[in-house]
Enzyme design. Sequence first.
Site, PDB file in Angstrom:
ATOM      1  N   SER A   1       1.241  -1.184   0.264  1.00 47.80           N
ATOM      2  CA  SER A   1      -0.228  -0.227  -0.310  1.00 47.80           C
ATOM      3  C   SER A   1       1.253   1.030   0.166  1.00 47.80           C
ATOM      4  CB  SER A   1      -0.626   0.221   0.695  1.00 47.80           C
ATOM      5  OG  SER A   1      -2.016   0.841   0.900  1.00 47.80           O
ATOM      6  N   TRP A   2       0.705   2.407   1.672  1.00 47.66           N
ATOM      7  CA  TRP A   2       1.579   3.723   1.214  1.00 47.66           C
ATOM      8  C   TRP A   2       2.933   2.463   0.952  1.00 47.66           C
ATOM      9  CZ3 TRP A   2       2.960   7.901   0.045  1.00 47.66           C
ATOM     10  CH2 TRP A   2       4.815   8.696   1.718  1.00 47.66           C
TER      11      TRP A   2
ATOM     12  N   ASP B   1      -8.799  -5.710  -4.981  1.00 51.99           N
ATOM     13  CA  ASP B   1      -8.506  -4.168  -4.494  1.00 51.99           C
ATOM     14  C   ASP B   1      -8.976  -3.304  -5.175  1.00 51.99           C
ATOM     15  OD1 ASP B   1      -7.382  -2.961  -3.195  1.00 51.99           O
ATOM     16  OD2 ASP B   1      -4.936  -3.654  -3.018  1.00 51.99           O
TER      17      ASP B   1
ATOM     18  N   HIS C   1      -7.667  -5.533  -0.946  1.00 50.75           N
ATOM     19  CA  HIS C   1      -6.322  -4.873  -0.122  1.00 50.75           C
ATOM     20  C   HIS C   1      -5.382  -5.155   1.413  1.00 50.75           C
ATOM     21  CE1 HIS C   1      -4.496  -0.802  -0.350  1.00 50.75           C
ATOM     22  NE2 HIS C   1      -4.281  -0.742   0.199  1.00 50.75           N
TER      23      HIS C   1
END
Length: 320
Positions: A112-113, A267, A295
Amino acid sequence: MYPPIEPYAQGMLEAGDGQHVYWETCGNPDGRPALVVHGGPGSGAGASWRRLFDPAAYRIVLFDQRGCGRSTPPASDPATDLSVNTTAHLLADMELLRVHLGIDRWLLCGASWGSSLALAYAQHHPGRVSALVLFSVVANTSREIEWVTRDIGRVFPQEWARFRDGVPEADRDGDLSAAYARLVDDPDPAVRERAARDWCDWEDVHVSLAGGYAPAPRFADPVFRYGFTRLVTHYFANRGFLPDGQLLRDAGRLAGIPGVLVQGRLDVSGPPDIAWLLTRDWPDARLEIVESGGHGGGHGISERVVAALDAFAATPGPAA
């Protein structure tokens, strides 16, 4: 995933600006160095990350990014200055940690980030990266942030309407992440708490398209909830402190670095097009789509990540 393990070393890295960054090392001190780049921003590097790696093969390094986890000062303190918490600061912290630990090159594993931050680091320091294993890949473009905060409301209309209505009426047609960033810095604690709860309620919705998802228990903690929201909205409102689209435009700088990108077909928080776009200009990357995945690490994604890390452990690579 591998059995739980504990760190054999840990410490606080003095990073300047009054910041102290928590780090730990696990696994084999003589193994292949690997850095965990956690998501959020603001999630912290939980113990489950250690279990992705073969502890006999890897020297596993975890760190909590500025303002979260065990790093200090915490973003959950409204007095903590976030002006010294940007992507450039985090990249500098990662380099400082590499030097502090005496590592020449390391594999980066991010989600993710954390995938954005890992990509930014690899593009800035390609000679310091031996491989990349990324999942739930995002690039923090304006289009993606608008998708997460507005357009995905077409999939979850009722929940999104509640999220939108959590900001003042005058802000509802503008940048919702910036509006929430202002609310979590409001002088009134009740306003801050309400904004953090509304943001995290929405966070729980838009990662839940894959079946069997349950609300994240971490959001029940008001201290975590507030610090997480403050950091996420700070980074979202500033588009990750990166020129829009830079990570995609500069994907060619990753040539020569092998990579595996694992993405869930379901996702909706980070649709698979970003990972696919990266592989078009990154010749050494392979995209693996998990049809039932959303996700995060469920529905077969963690298994693919472990397999990729196992494969890299079996290939020649840096030992320090």
